[in-house]
Design a protein around this motif. Sequence first.
Motif, PDB file in Angstrom:
ATOM      1  N   GLY A 130       4.014   7.298   4.078  1.00 31.97           N
ATOM      2  CA  GLY A 130       4.027   7.655   5.494  1.00 31.97           C
ATOM      3  C   GLY A 130       5.384   7.413   6.142  1.00 31.97           C
ATOM      4  N   THR A 165       0.298  13.293  -2.382  1.00 29.25           N
ATOM      5  CA  THR A 165      -0.214  12.882  -1.073  1.00 29.25           C
ATOM      6  C   THR A 165       0.899  13.044  -0.046  1.00 29.25           C
ATOM      7  N   GLU A 177      -5.162  10.857   8.259  1.00 32.81           N
ATOM      8  CA  GLU A 177      -6.144   9.827   7.896  1.00 32.81           C
ATOM      9  C   GLU A 177      -6.078   8.641   8.861  1.00 32.81           C
ATOM     10  N   ILE A 234      -1.533  11.430   5.326  1.00 29.09           N
ATOM     11  CA  ILE A 234      -1.634  10.013   5.711  1.00 29.09           C
ATOM     12  C   ILE A 234      -1.717   9.888   7.227  1.00 29.09           C
ATOM     13  N   ASP A 259       0.849  -1.187   0.000  1.00 27.61           N
ATOM     14  CA  ASP A 259       0.000   0.000   0.000  1.00 27.61           C
ATOM     15  C   ASP A 259       0.888   1.241   0.000  1.00 27.61           C
ATOM     16  N   GLU A 260       0.643   2.146  -0.929  1.00 26.64           N
ATOM     17  CA  GLU A 260       1.493   3.331  -1.052  1.00 26.64           C
ATOM     18  C   GLU A 260       1.477   4.185   0.204  1.00 26.64           C
ATOM     19  N   THR A 261       0.396   4.159   0.976  1.00 29.32           N
ATOM     20  CA  THR A 261       0.360   4.990   2.179  1.00 29.32           C
ATOM     21  C   THR A 261       1.397   4.540   3.204  1.00 29.32           C
TER      22      THR A 261
END
Length: 194
Positions: A108, A150, A158, A155, A102-104
């Motif tokens: 992050g 982003t 969120e 992140i 997952d890119e987050t």
Amino acid sequence: MLVNIVSLTVSVLALLISGYLALRQLRSSQGANVLAMILDGFSESRDPAYSEAIEYVLYRLVDDYPRPISYLDLAEPHKSHVRRVGLFFDDLGKLVAHRVVDETLIIGSYGRSILRAWLILAPFIYLERQAHQRTPMRYFEDLAHRVSRTSPDAIYAELKLGRLPPSLPEQSSTLRGGAGPSATDRCDVPDHGA
């Protein structure tokens, strides 16, 4: 006839259950492989040689080379530092682009370093691309582009990551003296601004 239908139904049901269990096992083993890759990547970024390389790229490369050249034309150990950082972020970019990770998680964890390193290295990488008509570190570039869209702070917000900032110097003497809120009292205060 009824026995054949019952046998067929039981066989189909057994096949479906076994297929479902096999799929779950496959997903579980894929998850373990991804976890191993992520942990390997995280351990790479804690290696002293990587720390030396990223510090060079972020803080000294532009001083040593105010006019960019192809990164393959850099003197050693400068070229090794650039390759270590660039290829590390390129590998992370591969995992993100192919949706293995997952890119987050990556943004992050490394977002600011990814973007800053790309902005510094892009001229050196683009000159290499022009010189040899190839596209090295293309995944690194894509990853930097994702970070530019982003931010890590978005992140963190969120995910609702908590915050526990240090006390100010005038507060720390009060806390040591016993007056004022204790450290555990401060932990219970919700942070709505994260």
